[in-house]
Enzyme design. Sequence first.
Site, PDB file in Angstrom:
ATOM      1  N   LYS A  68       0.795  -1.388   0.000  1.00  0.00           N
ATOM      2  CA  LYS A  68      -0.040   0.011  -0.181  1.00  0.00           C
ATOM      3  C   LYS A  68       0.937   1.156  -0.043  1.00  0.00           C
ATOM      4  CE  LYS A  68      -3.322   2.495   2.911  1.00  0.00           C
ATOM      5  NZ  LYS A  68      -3.858   2.615   4.257  1.00  0.00           N
ATOM      6  N   TYR A 101      -2.516 -23.907   9.372  1.00  0.00           N
ATOM      7  CA  TYR A 101      -1.963 -23.493   7.908  1.00  0.00           C
ATOM      8  C   TYR A 101      -3.136 -23.366   7.181  1.00  0.00           C
ATOM      9  CZ  TYR A 101       0.431 -23.946   3.482  1.00  0.00           C
ATOM     10  OH  TYR A 101       0.962 -23.699   2.039  1.00  0.00           O
TER      11      TYR A 101
END
Length: 317
Positions: A109, A149
């Site tokens: 960003k 995970y």
Amino acid sequence: MRVSNRKRVLVTGGAGFLGSHLCERLLLDGCDVLCVDNFYSGTKDNVTHLIGNPHFELMRHDVTFPLYIEVDEIYNLACPASPIHYQWDPVQTTKTSVHGAINMLGLAKRTKAKILQASTSEVYGDPEVHPQQESYWGHVNPIGIRSCYDEGKRCAETLFFDYRRQHDLGIKVVRIFNTYGPRMHPNDGRVVSNFIVQALRGENITIYGDGSQTRSFCYVDDLIEGFVRMMATSHEITGPFNMGNPVEFTIKGLAETVLNLVGGPSKLVFKPLPQDDPKQRQPDISLVRAKLGWEPKIPLEEGLDQTVNYFRRFLGI
């Protein structure tokens, strides 16, 4: 003011199996590459041959902490991907997926960089739909031993698309299916490396379950080509896209293929299937074929031959 026209590319998890191959490819493509890794499951040995290249830089860093650099593109591969590694410290695995995504998205960003998330077929869990399409939301146990995970990667995808909606960030998400090739960790618990190492050592080949469960195996060079094509797409193309080989193999069939390639006295030995181990894995790659013109090119036996040769050298056999 920019002095060089070379693209500045960050690869997190760059000293891992996939990351090291990606760093090589990006250098060949004329990029300046910053390889970031905390060496939890990656190793400097995977990138030692690149260190003399003036356009390659290696940094020890954990993505759960912010990183303040200037980049044009980010490939976020940081996260242990084999059950043995990600279950060893499950809290850290989740933090790597979630905090790591937040930190890399924040960097993207600030620098207005394009960012690719290496997601996984594990977002589908033990699928009730076969083959798996990107529109399928999955069948995942949120509290099982694989959840650190599976759910970590699912949350990372959520963050990527929320950054897209909230900040119009240039995101790319690919869901990786089983990939194999040179530089796999010999003790990562994955079937390809397990079977090859056991066969080369003359040990019996361990199959969990009856061997009828299926996987689809994509050679690493094919996958890296998919990554690079995905990053080159326009702002409108975000994915998620499945990336893997749509040809399905049984685990028993894979073991027999490895035995035929390696030879020796090894026999097949069957043990109980681990908790939440998926019975089927096969990607539907219609979307990525249509959008990127990508599909795997390297047949399983050819890729396995390259991988066997690597492990012969690595193990000194």
